[in-house]
Design a protein around this motif. Sequence first.
Motif, mmCIF file in Angstrom:
data_model
loop_
_atom_site.group_PDB
_atom_site.id
_atom_site.type_symbol
_atom_site.label_atom_id
_atom_site.label_comp_id
_atom_site.label_asym_id
_atom_site.label_seq_id
_atom_site.Cartn_x
_atom_site.Cartn_y
_atom_site.Cartn_z
ATOM 1 N N LEU A 1 0.845 -1.194 0.000
ATOM 2 C CA LEU A 1 0.000 0.000 0.000
ATOM 3 C C LEU A 1 0.877 1.239 0.000
ATOM 4 O O LEU A 1 1.901 1.294 0.703
ATOM 5 C CB LEU A 1 -0.938 0.005 1.202
ATOM 6 C CG LEU A 1 -1.978 1.134 1.248
ATOM 7 C CD1 LEU A 1 -3.301 0.630 1.834
ATOM 8 C CD2 LEU A 1 -1.481 2.308 2.091
ATOM 9 N N ALA A 2 0.465 2.225 -0.794
ATOM 10 C CA ALA A 2 1.197 3.496 -0.838
ATOM 11 C C ALA A 2 0.223 4.644 -0.975
ATOM 12 O O ALA A 2 -0.645 4.627 -1.858
ATOM 13 C CB ALA A 2 2.184 3.506 -2.002
ATOM 14 N N TYR A 3 0.348 5.629 -0.101
ATOM 15 C CA TYR A 3 -0.366 6.884 -0.276
ATOM 16 C C TYR A 3 0.428 7.742 -1.251
ATOM 17 O O TYR A 3 1.669 7.666 -1.281
ATOM 18 C CB TYR A 3 -0.546 7.585 1.066
ATOM 19 C CG TYR A 3 -1.525 6.873 1.977
ATOM 20 C CD1 TYR A 3 -2.889 7.154 1.917
ATOM 21 C CD2 TYR A 3 -1.083 5.902 2.874
ATOM 22 C CE1 TYR A 3 -3.786 6.493 2.735
ATOM 23 C CE2 TYR A 3 -1.975 5.229 3.692
ATOM 24 C CZ TYR A 3 -3.331 5.522 3.626
ATOM 25 O OH TYR A 3 -4.216 4.866 4.417
ATOM 26 N N PRO A 4 -0.248 8.547 -2.060
ATOM 27 C CA PRO A 4 0.483 9.334 -3.068
ATOM 28 C C PRO A 4 1.658 10.112 -2.504
ATOM 29 O O PRO A 4 2.726 10.155 -3.118
ATOM 30 C CB PRO A 4 -0.608 10.263 -3.629
ATOM 31 C CG PRO A 4 -1.866 9.469 -3.492
ATOM 32 C CD PRO A 4 -1.706 8.717 -2.196
ATOM 33 N N ALA A 5 1.471 10.727 -1.330
ATOM 34 C CA ALA A 5 2.548 11.551 -0.770
ATOM 35 C C ALA A 5 3.771 10.734 -0.391
ATOM 36 O O ALA A 5 4.842 11.300 -0.164
ATOM 37 C CB ALA A 5 2.034 12.310 0.455
ATOM 38 N N GLY A 6 3.641 9.396 -0.323
ATOM 39 C CA GLY A 6 4.780 8.558 0.007
ATOM 40 C C GLY A 6 5.558 8.072 -1.194
ATOM 41 O O GLY A 6 6.614 7.449 -1.033
ATOM 42 N N LEU A 7 5.067 8.327 -2.413
ATOM 43 C CA LEU A 7 5.740 7.866 -3.626
ATOM 44 C C LEU A 7 6.942 8.740 -3.960
ATOM 45 O O LEU A 7 6.933 9.955 -3.729
ATOM 46 C CB LEU A 7 4.770 7.877 -4.807
ATOM 47 C CG LEU A 7 3.555 6.944 -4.714
ATOM 48 C CD1 LEU A 7 2.653 7.141 -5.927
ATOM 49 C CD2 LEU A 7 3.994 5.485 -4.611
ATOM 50 N N SER A 8 7.953 8.142 -4.547
ATOM 51 C CA SER A 8 9.146 8.901 -4.934
ATOM 52 C C SER A 8 8.850 9.880 -6.055
ATOM 53 O O SER A 8 9.550 10.888 -6.205
ATOM 54 C CB SER A 8 10.256 7.939 -5.361
ATOM 55 O OG SER A 8 9.843 7.152 -6.472
ATOM 56 N N ASP A 9 7.810 9.577 -6.858
ATOM 57 C CA ASP A 9 7.454 10.456 -7.977
ATOM 58 C C ASP A 9 6.059 11.061 -7.777
ATOM 59 O O ASP A 9 5.275 11.166 -8.715
ATOM 60 C CB ASP A 9 7.512 9.687 -9.301
ATOM 61 C CG ASP A 9 6.721 8.390 -9.280
ATOM 62 O OD1 ASP A 9 6.169 8.052 -8.213
ATOM 63 O OD2 ASP A 9 6.649 7.713 -10.320
ATOM 64 N N TYR A 10 5.771 11.460 -6.551
ATOM 65 C CA TYR A 10 4.470 12.052 -6.236
ATOM 66 C C TYR A 10 4.207 13.280 -7.097
ATOM 67 O O TYR A 10 5.027 14.194 -7.168
ATOM 68 C CB TYR A 10 4.428 12.419 -4.757
ATOM 69 C CG TYR A 10 3.167 13.128 -4.297
ATOM 70 C CD1 TYR A 10 1.915 12.730 -4.742
ATOM 71 C CD2 TYR A 10 3.249 14.190 -3.401
ATOM 72 C CE1 TYR A 10 0.766 13.364 -4.318
ATOM 73 C CE2 TYR A 10 2.096 14.831 -2.956
ATOM 74 C CZ TYR A 10 0.858 14.420 -3.425
ATOM 75 O OH TYR A 10 -0.285 15.055 -2.993
ATOM 76 N N ALA A 11 3.049 13.282 -7.758
ATOM 77 C CA ALA A 11 2.635 14.412 -8.586
ATOM 78 C C ALA A 11 1.253 14.856 -8.119
ATOM 79 O O ALA A 11 0.244 14.242 -8.483
ATOM 80 C CB ALA A 11 2.600 14.004 -10.058
ATOM 81 N N PRO A 12 1.157 15.891 -7.280
ATOM 82 C CA PRO A 12 -0.126 16.281 -6.678
ATOM 83 C C PRO A 12 -1.226 16.541 -7.693
ATOM 84 O O PRO A 12 -2.370 16.108 -7.498
ATOM 85 C CB PRO A 12 0.227 17.555 -5.902
ATOM 86 C CG PRO A 12 1.682 17.429 -5.617
ATOM 87 C CD PRO A 12 2.265 16.720 -6.790
ATOM 88 N N ALA A 13 -0.932 17.202 -8.788
ATOM 89 C CA ALA A 13 -1.981 17.523 -9.760
ATOM 90 C C ALA A 13 -2.534 16.270 -10.422
ATOM 91 O O ALA A 13 -3.739 16.114 -10.594
ATOM 92 C CB ALA A 13 -1.435 18.482 -10.815
ATOM 93 N N GLU A 14 -1.643 15.343 -10.765
ATOM 94 C CA GLU A 14 -2.076 14.121 -11.440
ATOM 95 C C GLU A 14 -2.784 13.163 -10.491
ATOM 96 O O GLU A 14 -3.606 12.349 -10.920
ATOM 97 C CB GLU A 14 -0.865 13.415 -12.057
ATOM 98 C CG GLU A 14 -0.180 14.188 -13.162
ATOM 99 C CD GLU A 14 1.050 13.460 -13.660
ATOM 100 O OE1 GLU A 14 1.084 12.216 -13.553
ATOM 101 O OE2 GLU A 14 1.973 14.128 -14.161
ATOM 102 N N MET A 15 -2.461 13.199 -9.216
ATOM 103 C CA MET A 15 -2.990 12.241 -8.247
ATOM 104 C C MET A 15 -3.984 12.894 -7.289
ATOM 105 O O MET A 15 -4.222 12.401 -6.198
ATOM 106 C CB MET A 15 -1.845 11.614 -7.461
ATOM 107 C CG MET A 15 -0.793 10.948 -8.313
ATOM 108 S SD MET A 15 0.561 10.266 -7.317
ATOM 109 C CE MET A 15 1.775 9.909 -8.586
ATOM 110 N N ALA A 16 -4.593 13.993 -7.713
ATOM 111 C CA ALA A 16 -5.464 14.749 -6.821
ATOM 112 C C ALA A 16 -6.653 13.939 -6.330
ATOM 113 O O ALA A 16 -7.175 14.196 -5.243
ATOM 114 C CB ALA A 16 -5.955 16.011 -7.525
ATOM 115 N N ASN A 17 -7.094 12.957 -7.111
ATOM 116 C CA ASN A 17 -8.257 12.164 -6.697
ATOM 117 C C ASN A 17 -7.881 10.758 -6.267
ATOM 118 O O ASN A 17 -8.734 9.879 -6.159
ATOM 119 C CB ASN A 17 -9.298 12.089 -7.823
ATOM 120 C CG ASN A 17 -10.651 11.632 -7.311
ATOM 121 O OD1 ASN A 17 -11.070 11.990 -6.211
ATOM 122 N ND2 ASN A 17 -11.361 10.831 -8.099
#
Length: 458
Positions: A210-226
Amino acid sequence: MTFSLLHTQLLRAGCLSLGLFAAGQTLAAVPTEQVARLGQDLTPIGAEQAGNADGSIPAWTGGIGPDAGQRDANGFLSDPFSADQPLFTITAENLAQYQDKLTPGQLALFKRYPQTYRIPVYPSRRSVIMPKAYLDTSRLNAADTQLAEGGNGLLNYRSGGLPFAIPQNGLEVIWNHIGRYRGLTFQRMVVQASPQAGGAFTPSLIKQQLAYPAGLSDYAPAEMANVLYFYREEFLAPARMAGGVLLVHETINQVKEPRMAWQYSAGQRRVRRAPQIAYDSPGAEGMRTMDDLDLFNGSPDRFDWQLVGKKEIYIPYNSYQLGSPKLKYSDIIQPGHINPAHTRYELHRVWHVSATLKPGQRHVYSRRDLFIDEDSWQAAEADAYDGRGQLWRVSEGHGSFFYDQQAPQFSAETHYDVLSGRYAVNALYNEQPNAYQFGVPYSRKQFTPSALRAAGIR
């Protein structure tokens, strides 16, 4: 990833996320003076700091830290409360003394198994605390996050924080359970079983990531907003199930953008969309629904959620003994229910949320009640009723706090069918060295459909 680096990353992500929703609603979720209570009379994520009137629930004093115990060579945590002895044990014979602090589901288990089911009650230990980065983001969310789309989504939500530290209604409480802290990324190797009435069982070994977006090495807030989180599981045993892989992109607003799921079939060597991995589709040999896992997961849109209030009940807590490597799965799994000799219950305050099926919606449950721990926002008890309004399934989450990672998790998750007498148990790891790994360096590409085929080859 260090906490200081994580802290910087989350705050930066939070600012970007807030800007993303600037055109939407921006009114504070709760008044500023209420948010100011966090860290004062409320804990940083909204629990009551004070103990209860008679002292049976102590005040929260900051939880326990990494020095509370140690890991052995196989990665198992020591029990920081191993010296504790039961204060008393609730049985079918003395049930009347304690029934005001038990759930209907627990009472049903005593009725179904009067000779064997019992609840050993230990001193209450408020062990939970989360990383500072998560607490800081949760405070920002408390001031800004709001329900959207009839409660089926979140506005102004920052990944890596609790949505509603000061909830105003049942939906906000259930969103806190869904979005609670479990570690920003983790992998676990756990066993699931659905024993027969006589107790015989075949364990399934599952690798879950399991990974929350903010924990990813390539977190992209705009792309993963939902995107709320990415989840992948692979069956490793028994042989007839090995190689099957499931991938889920859990969305924040599942009405606007439904949960996306894919399955890899080892026999067909094909990846297919799996829209059935949701709601009341059966799981664990029919012993639970897909949205029973974690005591509740997925979209809340098919139910009306009412906040009944807070109450004190005996819930599974600090279940280190249940996760001990000294136990075999056969020591835990027995006919009817898990072995209560290895369980630990404590008196804690919980949020009671009652959900009733909306008119025109379909689900095998007409009603479900969840009892959610105030310190971790992790559900500890859940009761589910069939279409006739009869109590059908009772779920318990035997929580443990991974103090070296500041992450609440489960030592076991049980789903009892009080009508048939069978049950399912998940999240056991007693015979699995290094079962939990936190802070795994995931990237987004590891949670794509194209990654499933490689994972499933055997």
